[in-house]
Design an enzyme around this catalytic site. Structure first.
Site, PDB file in Angstrom:
ATOM      1  N   HIS A 186      -2.163  -5.467   1.478  1.00 25.63           N
ATOM      2  CA  HIS A 186      -3.452  -6.133   1.303  1.00 25.63           C
ATOM      3  C   HIS A 186      -3.193  -7.592   0.979  1.00 25.63           C
ATOM      4  O   HIS A 186      -2.212  -7.907   0.296  1.00 25.63           O
ATOM      5  CB  HIS A 186      -4.223  -5.498   0.139  1.00 25.63           C
ATOM      6  N   TYR A 235     -12.476  -1.847  -3.538  1.00 22.74           N
ATOM      7  CA  TYR A 235     -12.973  -1.960  -2.161  1.00 22.74           C
ATOM      8  C   TYR A 235     -14.486  -1.788  -2.088  1.00 22.74           C
ATOM      9  O   TYR A 235     -15.008  -1.394  -1.036  1.00 22.74           O
ATOM     10  CB  TYR A 235     -12.255  -0.939  -1.263  1.00 22.74           C
ATOM     11  N   GLU A 252      -9.416 -10.195  -8.043  1.00 22.47           N
ATOM     12  CA  GLU A 252      -8.412  -9.142  -7.878  1.00 22.47           C
ATOM     13  C   GLU A 252      -7.253  -9.303  -8.869  1.00 22.47           C
ATOM     14  O   GLU A 252      -6.762  -8.317  -9.432  1.00 22.47           O
ATOM     15  CB  GLU A 252      -7.909  -9.153  -6.433  1.00 22.47           C
ATOM     16  N   LYS A 264       0.825  -1.212   0.000  1.00 19.62           N
ATOM     17  CA  LYS A 264       0.000   0.000   0.000  1.00 19.62           C
ATOM     18  C   LYS A 264       0.867   1.274   0.000  1.00 19.62           C
ATOM     19  O   LYS A 264       2.073   1.222   0.279  1.00 19.62           O
ATOM     20  CB  LYS A 264      -0.939  -0.044   1.205  1.00 19.62           C
ATOM     21  N   ASN A 315      -1.972   0.070   6.824  1.00 21.45           N
ATOM     22  CA  ASN A 315      -1.494  -1.232   7.305  1.00 21.45           C
ATOM     23  C   ASN A 315      -0.619  -1.983   6.300  1.00 21.45           C
ATOM     24  O   ASN A 315      -0.583  -3.216   6.280  1.00 21.45           O
ATOM     25  CB  ASN A 315      -2.658  -2.076   7.826  1.00 21.45           C
TER      26      ASN A 315
HETATM   27  P1  ATP Z   1      -7.123  -5.911   3.183  1.00 25.26           P
HETATM   28  O1  ATP Z   1      -8.455  -6.205   2.500  1.00 25.26           O
HETATM   29  O2  ATP Z   1      -6.542  -4.576   2.754  1.00 25.26           O
HETATM   30  O3  ATP Z   1      -6.171  -7.056   3.045  1.00 25.26           O
HETATM   31  P2  ATP Z   1      -8.191  -6.756   5.685  1.00 25.26           P
HETATM   32  O4  ATP Z   1      -8.845  -7.845   4.884  1.00 25.26           O
HETATM   33  O5  ATP Z   1      -7.292  -7.169   6.798  1.00 25.26           O
HETATM   34  O6  ATP Z   1      -7.373  -5.785   4.746  1.00 25.26           O
HETATM   35  P3  ATP Z   1     -10.685  -5.353   5.612  1.00 25.26           P
HETATM   36  O7  ATP Z   1     -11.722  -5.513   6.669  1.00 25.26           O
HETATM   37  O8  ATP Z   1     -10.897  -6.022   4.288  1.00 25.26           O
HETATM   38  O9  ATP Z   1      -9.288  -5.781   6.255  1.00 25.26           O
HETATM   39  O10 ATP Z   1     -10.466  -3.786   5.385  1.00 25.26           O
HETATM   40  C1  ATP Z   1      -9.881  -3.304   4.200  1.00 25.26           C
HETATM   41  C2  ATP Z   1      -8.961  -2.162   4.554  1.00 25.26           C
HETATM   42  O11 ATP Z   1      -9.735  -1.074   5.044  1.00 25.26           O
HETATM   43  C3  ATP Z   1      -7.971  -2.461   5.694  1.00 25.26           C
HETATM   44  O12 ATP Z   1      -6.827  -3.131   5.283  1.00 25.26           O
HETATM   45  C4  ATP Z   1      -7.649  -1.048   6.165  1.00 25.26           C
HETATM   46  O13 ATP Z   1      -6.706  -0.408   5.292  1.00 25.26           O
HETATM   47  C5  ATP Z   1      -9.003  -0.371   6.053  1.00 25.26           C
HETATM   48  N1  ATP Z   1      -9.756  -0.496   7.310  1.00 25.26           N
HETATM   49  C6  ATP Z   1     -10.384  -1.586   7.815  1.00 25.26           C
HETATM   50  N2  ATP Z   1     -10.976  -1.334   8.983  1.00 25.26           N
HETATM   51  C7  ATP Z   1     -10.755  -0.019   9.240  1.00 25.26           C
HETATM   52  C8  ATP Z   1     -11.092   0.884  10.297  1.00 25.26           C
HETATM   53  N3  ATP Z   1     -11.805   0.458  11.327  1.00 25.26           N
HETATM   54  N4  ATP Z   1     -10.666   2.156  10.210  1.00 25.26           N
HETATM   55  C9  ATP Z   1      -9.948   2.589   9.142  1.00 25.26           C
HETATM   56  N5  ATP Z   1      -9.582   1.809   8.114  1.00 25.26           N
HETATM   57  C10 ATP Z   1      -9.968   0.521   8.160  1.00 25.26           C
HETATM   58 MG    MG Z   2      -9.992  -7.489   3.111  1.00 21.80          MG
END
Ligand code: ATP
Ligand code: MG
Length: 150
Positions: free
Chosen positions: A117, A51, A128, A11, A114
């Site tokens: 992804h 997303y 994807e 990211k 974070n």
């Molecule tokens: P990713 O899909 O990016 O691998 P993930 O599957 O661990 O991450 P998801 O629940 O799919 O988590 O959320 C997608 C992304 O949205 C997260 O990686 C983060 O960047 C952002 N995100 C998720 N939860 C929050 C939150 N509570 N506040 C801010 N950003 C968030």
């Molecule tokens: Mg995710």
């Protein structure tokens, strides 16, 4: 067990901090083959579509803004049980909950920023991968192009 392919994004936060190299090293050390890879910059539309499952979540607009804030690395990773093993390697969404030794523990700075992804299912991995790569951009462990066996 999951299938042999997963999709990752390094990211904008991790790219801007020059963490591409160390993250790719962890990916290779964990036994993943990088089957396709490029540096790109999400358009607003791409980030919204990528997303779209989170469109109703309160963090969606901030997430789209973050994902379009700078270049990212997108890649297809190949390994047995790829989706599950890669989710384990990246760690919890919130780095505060991520295990020691995971990519997010090491490189993430917040639940939003974070670092990486990882696909959460085989179905989403394929969606994807196809979003960013054509068959002719994929090279297997032998260096051969266009030989994808799902
Ligand atoms: P990713 O899909 O990016 O691998 P993930 O599957 O661990 O991450 P998801 O629940 O799919 O988590 O959320 C997608 C992304 O949205 C997260 O990686 C983060 O960047 C952002 N995100 C998720 N939860 C929050 C939150 N509570 N506040 C801010 N950003 C968030
Ligand atoms: Mg995710």
């Amino acid at each position: 067990m999951s299938g042999r392919y997963t999709f990752t994004i390094i990211k904008p936060d991790a790219v801007s901090k020059e963490h591409i190299g160390p993250i790719l090293a962890m990916i290779n050390e964990a036994g993943f083959h990088i089957e396709a890879m490029k540096l790109t910059h999400f358009s607003k539309h791409q980030a919204e579509v990528f997303y779209d499952v989170h469109a109703e979540r309160p963090f969606y607009n901030d997430l789209v803004e973050f994902m379009t804030s700078g270049p990212v690395v997108v890649a297809i990773l190949e390994k047995e049980n790829a989706v599950i093993d890669y989710r384990e390697l990246i760690g919890s969404t919130d780095p505060a909950n991520a295990e020691v030794g995971t990519i997010r523990k090491k490189f993430a700075s917040s639940v939003q920023n974070n670092a990486v992804h990882g696909s959460d299912s085989d179905e989403n991995a394929h969606r994807e991968m196809d979003f960013f790569f054509s068959k002719s951009e994929r090279f297997n462990r032998d260096g051969d192009c266009c030989t994808i066996a799902y």
